[in-house]
Design an enzyme around this catalytic site. Structure first.
Site, short mmCIF file in Angstrom:
data_model
loop_
_atom_site.label_atom_id
_atom_site.label_comp_id
_atom_site.label_asym_id
_atom_site.label_seq_id
_atom_site.Cartn_x
_atom_site.Cartn_y
_atom_site.Cartn_z
N TYR A 7 -1.58 -56.26 88.37
CA TYR A 7 -1.00 -57.55 88.00
C TYR A 7 0.18 -57.89 88.91
O TYR A 7 0.23 -58.96 89.52
CB TYR A 7 -0.55 -57.53 86.53
CG TYR A 7 0.35 -58.69 86.17
CD1 TYR A 7 -0.10 -60.00 86.29
CD2 TYR A 7 1.66 -58.48 85.72
CE1 TYR A 7 0.72 -61.07 85.97
CE2 TYR A 7 2.48 -59.54 85.40
CZ TYR A 7 2.02 -60.84 85.53
OH TYR A 7 2.84 -61.89 85.22
N ASP A 12 7.34 -47.06 81.98
CA ASP A 12 8.35 -47.92 81.37
C ASP A 12 9.75 -47.51 81.84
O ASP A 12 10.23 -46.44 81.47
CB ASP A 12 8.30 -47.82 79.84
CG ASP A 12 7.45 -48.90 79.21
OD1 ASP A 12 7.02 -49.81 79.93
OD2 ASP A 12 7.22 -48.83 77.99
#
Length: 328
Positions: free
Chosen positions: A140, A285
């Site tokens: 993405y 993350d």
């Protein structure tokens, strides 16, 4: 006339409304795979079609006198992009190339592009500036960076004027409650918490509480969707006034909020208690991602006006008022 591709989606629909409120003429092109027909303001013209369809684009550019294009028509789920990168390179990169080529064919030279903080990837910078190294870690983010590079090449070769806007965490809803965040599947924290508070989800999971932050949970920069929309209006006005030919701006509040702070504020606004579970960290993350949006504030006099409480208050109003429509 302004063409908004992806104008039936979350951010696109809010930008369309604000453009119309500012007296602009707008036509929306959307294939409605993730957008919603009812989210498109009735004052806008609408064509159901795809930016990868040369036929749809020819029809549009022949029918309307388009002076500028705003692009929100992208696939945007990080997890999905890892599992199905072909979809992201086709929809985000190949189809955008088709759009840009058609723009040049019809001599449409003003372009506002909805990019993402995912182009930065993992960074140790306390505040992320436009000069932070671009190193996306998933298809993405890479697809968005590829588009940015294509746009910059079109600027050099074909005199395309552009503004690239790198968002952090868009959140909230229009204060009217008419439009808001409605994804399927939903992956964003605030609507997921609100769905739990409304009884549509059994629980909400916090992925890791042992990060190097004040409460152990990840910190992110949340910005109201209408503040994002205002940045698009200011960017377009600057392009049309020939104040510059090309710019890249970060869009964020410059303030980080932890996952626990988000949950707490959702509980406070709704006067309900969330069922919170603690899960393992998710791979990739980072502990903290916060934007430095100094440049757009200085150059375009842009200033976010909605704080976290208002962001969640507007989101709660939208979700509670439209519960049946957006129920999964």
């Amino acid at each position: 006339m302004i063409l908004v591709v992806g104008g039936a989606g979350y951010i696109g629909s809010h930008v369309v409304k604000k453009l119309l409120d500012n007296g602009k003429n707008v036509v929306v092109l959307d294939n409605l795979t993730t957008g919603h027909r009812k989210s498109i303001d009735a004052r806008a013209d609408f064509l159901e079609g795809d930016i990868g369809s040369k036929k749809s684009l020819d029809e549009l550019f022949l029918k309307y006198d388009i002076e500028s294009v705003m692009h929100f028509a992208a696939s945007s789920l990080v997890g999905e992009s890892v599992k199905n990168p072909a979809k992201y390179y086709e929809n985000n990169v190949s189809n955008t190339l088709t759009l840009l080529t058609k723009m040049m064919e019809y001599n449409v030279k003003n372009f506002i592009f909805s990019s993402t903080a995912a182009t930065y990837g993992l960074t140790e910078d306390e505040l992320i500036t436009e000069e932070t190294t671009l190193n996306p870690i998933n298809p993405y983010g890479r697809s968005k960076l590829m588009i940015e590079q294509i746009v910059q090449d079109f600027h050099v070769a074909y005199q395309l004027n552009y503004v690239i806007l790198r968002y952090f965490n868009a959140a909230g809803a229009d204060p009217s409650g008419i439009i808001g965040e409605n994804h399927d599947p939903e992956t964003h924290l605030i609507p997921l918490v609100l769905k739990n508070l409304l009884g549509e989800r059994e629980s909400i999971t916090i992925f890791g509480e042992d990060y190097d932050t004040f409460d152990g949970t990840c910190i992110r920069d949340y910005i109201h969707v209408n503040d994002l929309a205002e940045a698009h209006i200011l960017s377009l006005e600057a392009l049309l006034a020939n104040r510059f030919k090309s710019k890249v701006y970060n869009l964020g509040n410059g303030n980080g909020y932890s996952v626990k702070e988000i949950v707490d504020m959702c509980e406070r606004v709704s006067s309900r208690k969330a069922n919170v579970l603690i899960g393992d960290r998710r791979s990739g993350d980072p502990s903290k991602l916060v934007a430095d949006a100094t440049i757009i504030k200085k150059e375009l006099n842009w200033k976010p006006v909605f704080n976290l409480e208002k962001i969640i208050e507007h989101a709660w109003n939208y979700h509670s008022q439209n519960q049946e429509m957006i129920k999964q």
